[in-house]
Design a protein around this motif. Sequence first.
Motif, PDB file in Angstrom:
ATOM      1  N   LEU A   1       0.918  -1.289  -0.108  1.00 18.46           N
ATOM      2  CA  LEU A   1      -0.053  -0.013  -0.063  1.00 18.46           C
ATOM      3  C   LEU A   1       0.737   1.383   0.036  1.00 18.46           C
ATOM      4  N   LEU A   2       2.002   1.253   0.729  1.00 21.00           N
ATOM      5  CA  LEU A   2       2.720   2.480   0.808  1.00 21.00           C
ATOM      6  C   LEU A   2       3.533   2.836  -0.440  1.00 21.00           C
ATOM      7  N   MET A   3       3.959   1.501  -1.060  1.00 22.98           N
ATOM      8  CA  MET A   3       4.471   1.683  -2.368  1.00 22.98           C
ATOM      9  C   MET A   3       3.641   2.138  -3.204  1.00 22.98           C
ATOM     10  N   SER A   4       2.217   1.823  -3.299  1.00 15.86           N
ATOM     11  CA  SER A   4       1.514   2.202  -4.330  1.00 15.86           C
ATOM     12  C   SER A   4       1.132   3.563  -3.831  1.00 15.86           C
ATOM     13  N   VAL A   5       1.070   4.211  -2.902  1.00 12.92           N
ATOM     14  CA  VAL A   5       0.860   5.649  -2.635  1.00 12.92           C
ATOM     15  C   VAL A   5       1.962   6.462  -2.951  1.00 12.92           C
ATOM     16  N   GLY A   6       3.134   5.913  -3.140  1.00 11.43           N
ATOM     17  CA  GLY A   6       4.282   6.640  -3.422  1.00 11.43           C
ATOM     18  C   GLY A   6       4.606   6.749  -4.741  1.00 11.43           C
ATOM     19  N   VAL A   7       4.058   5.698  -5.512  1.00 14.31           N
ATOM     20  CA  VAL A   7       4.193   5.533  -7.092  1.00 14.31           C
ATOM     21  C   VAL A   7       3.172   6.705  -7.373  1.00 14.31           C
ATOM     22  N   SER A   8       2.026   6.630  -6.947  1.00 12.04           N
ATOM     23  CA  SER A   8       0.780   7.470  -7.416  1.00 12.04           C
ATOM     24  C   SER A   8       1.466   9.009  -7.430  1.00 12.04           C
ATOM     25  N   TYR A   9       1.902   9.183  -6.123  1.00 10.96           N
ATOM     26  CA  TYR A   9       2.255  10.683  -5.992  1.00 10.96           C
ATOM     27  C   TYR A   9       3.309  11.024  -6.842  1.00 10.96           C
ATOM     28  N   PHE A  10       4.218  10.264  -7.274  1.00  8.27           N
ATOM     29  CA  PHE A  10       5.327  10.350  -8.198  1.00  8.27           C
ATOM     30  C   PHE A  10       4.657  10.559  -9.567  1.00  8.27           C
ATOM     31  N   ILE A  11       3.736   9.840  -9.878  1.00 11.30           N
ATOM     32  CA  ILE A  11       3.382   9.788 -11.174  1.00 11.30           C
ATOM     33  C   ILE A  11       2.550  11.329 -11.277  1.00 11.30           C
ATOM     34  N   LEU A  12       1.813  11.874 -10.227  1.00 10.60           N
ATOM     35  CA  LEU A  12       1.003  12.831 -10.117  1.00 10.60           C
ATOM     36  C   LEU A  12       2.177  14.156 -10.427  1.00 10.60           C
ATOM     37  N   TYR A  13       2.901  14.071  -9.665  1.00 10.59           N
ATOM     38  CA  TYR A  13       4.132  15.159  -9.634  1.00 10.59           C
ATOM     39  C   TYR A  13       4.891  15.115 -11.060  1.00 10.59           C
ATOM     40  N   LYS A  14       5.115  14.165 -11.339  1.00  7.07           N
ATOM     41  CA  LYS A  14       6.002  14.153 -12.956  1.00  7.07           C
ATOM     42  C   LYS A  14       5.069  14.735 -13.896  1.00  7.07           C
TER      43      LYS A  14
ATOM     44  N   ALA B   1       6.821  -2.226  -9.038  1.00  4.14           N
ATOM     45  CA  ALA B   1       6.385  -0.811  -8.734  1.00  4.14           C
ATOM     46  C   ALA B   1       6.985   0.101  -9.825  1.00  4.14           C
ATOM     47  N   GLY B   2       8.414  -0.142  -9.835  1.00  3.47           N
ATOM     48  CA  GLY B   2       9.146   0.732 -10.646  1.00  3.47           C
ATOM     49  C   GLY B   2       8.848   0.911 -12.313  1.00  3.47           C
ATOM     50  N   LEU B   3       8.467  -0.412 -12.669  1.00  2.00           N
ATOM     51  CA  LEU B   3       8.055  -0.724 -14.080  1.00  2.00           C
ATOM     52  C   LEU B   3       6.645  -0.090 -14.349  1.00  2.00           C
ATOM     53  N   ILE B   4       5.809  -0.316 -13.430  1.00  6.30           N
ATOM     54  CA  ILE B   4       4.541   0.212 -13.508  1.00  6.30           C
ATOM     55  C   ILE B   4       4.543   1.786 -13.489  1.00  6.30           C
ATOM     56  N   GLN B   5       5.226   2.390 -12.496  1.00  7.13           N
ATOM     57  CA  GLN B   5       5.516   3.701 -12.298  1.00  7.13           C
ATOM     58  C   GLN B   5       6.152   4.377 -13.795  1.00  7.13           C
ATOM     59  N   LEU B   6       7.170   3.636 -14.306  1.00  2.78           N
ATOM     60  CA  LEU B   6       7.522   4.036 -15.624  1.00  2.78           C
ATOM     61  C   LEU B   6       6.691   4.171 -16.839  1.00  2.78           C
ATOM     62  N   SER B   7       5.847   3.027 -16.883  1.00  5.17           N
ATOM     63  CA  SER B   7       4.796   2.521 -17.851  1.00  5.17           C
ATOM     64  C   SER B   7       3.588   3.638 -17.781  1.00  5.17           C
ATOM     65  N   LEU B   8       3.247   3.689 -16.517  1.00  7.29           N
ATOM     66  CA  LEU B   8       1.757   4.643 -16.315  1.00  7.29           C
ATOM     67  C   LEU B   8       2.129   6.025 -16.618  1.00  7.29           C
ATOM     68  N   SER B   9       3.291   6.646 -16.048  1.00  3.89           N
ATOM     69  CA  SER B   9       3.612   7.738 -16.107  1.00  3.89           C
ATOM     70  C   SER B   9       3.630   8.318 -17.554  1.00  3.89           C
ATOM     71  N   SER B  10       4.303   7.410 -18.508  1.00  3.53           N
ATOM     72  CA  SER B  10       4.665   7.663 -19.781  1.00  3.53           C
ATOM     73  C   SER B  10       3.250   7.534 -20.428  1.00  3.53           C
ATOM     74  N   GLY B  11       2.324   6.701 -20.332  1.00  9.06           N
ATOM     75  CA  GLY B  11       1.084   6.513 -20.823  1.00  9.06           C
ATOM     76  C   GLY B  11       0.194   7.833 -20.695  1.00  9.06           C
ATOM     77  N   LEU B  12       0.159   8.091 -19.289  1.00  6.98           N
ATOM     78  CA  LEU B  12      -0.869   9.163 -19.112  1.00  6.98           C
ATOM     79  C   LEU B  12      -0.370  10.312 -19.597  1.00  6.98           C
ATOM     80  N   LYS B  13       0.878  10.441 -19.472  1.00  4.82           N
ATOM     81  CA  LYS B  13       1.449  11.667 -20.342  1.00  4.82           C
ATOM     82  C   LYS B  13       1.085  12.006 -21.909  1.00  4.82           C
ATOM     83  N   SER B  14       1.169  10.715 -22.447  1.00  3.66           N
ATOM     84  CA  SER B  14       0.702  10.738 -23.840  1.00  3.66           C
ATOM     85  C   SER B  14      -0.777  10.927 -23.948  1.00  3.66           C
ATOM     86  N   TYR B  15      -1.538  10.305 -23.082  1.00  6.57           N
ATOM     87  CA  TYR B  15      -3.075  10.261 -23.239  1.00  6.57           C
ATOM     88  C   TYR B  15      -3.401  11.686 -23.068  1.00  6.57           C
TER      89      TYR B  15
END
Length: 257
Positions: free
Chosen positions: A73-86, A133-147
């Motif tokens: 859960l902590l990893m999920s929250v941290g990844v989510s905040y990082f994606i939002l910030y990036k 979590a690292g791979l999901i963050q990398l992929s989800l951040s790039s996908g959301l940016k393009s979307y």
Amino acid sequence: MNIQLSDLSLWGIILMVFTLCAALALLALNDRRIVMRVFRVFVFYVLSLSVVTLCMFGLYWSNSWWVNALWCLLMSVGVSYFILYKNRLPLSKMFLPILMGVMVGLGFVLAVMHLTIPVRPALFVAAVTGIAAGLIQLSLSSGLKSYVASLRYTKSHYQYLQANGASRLETLLPSVRRGLRGSVIPLLNKMIAPIVIAPPVFMMALLLMGVAPVVACVLSLVLFLTAFASSILSLVVTLLLSYRSLFDHSGRLILES
């Protein structure tokens, strides 16, 4: 092999300090402003590493399912905040969709690895969660940016399609395609260079736990391919849950710039 703090030699640390000071001096001669930025990042890294170390102590000594669940859960929250910030996305609108997408992706990876390996020590769960979590963050951040970039760029086009009776899926499909393409590209780049960072570190962790080299190779392959599939799943879940956060009742984009 059980290495204690007293077994460490100071010569390596002294060499590290000397090399670091030389590198910072070279940076200061070139651009003094960057040195303060490097210092702030170093402080953030030390604090983050301290928090992770405390979590690792908890996982190591407890080895309980609820501690592993709390770590995920902590990893999920941290990844989510990082994606939002990036991606500079609004916290109030996009945090829950991204968090749910990350949690679904991590849950899928842990479920596959849970069924694959019969022995699951706490540190194995921590390693799987960290790499996934690292791979999901990398992929989800790039996908959301393009979307999001596609939504903003084609705003007039999908409004025109809606005015002419097109369905929600038809209007968003071009942006969804760009988002999926954007999420896959970073993962493909990782697969082109498999010797970089994550796979060797995970294999070494397995070898230190006494896993045979062939089994460690198979588990690394299973982890990466599962993380690839879960990254796509995370993006799909995030896009489905974020529609009401991105659009109003009439279908107009309300995402803050």
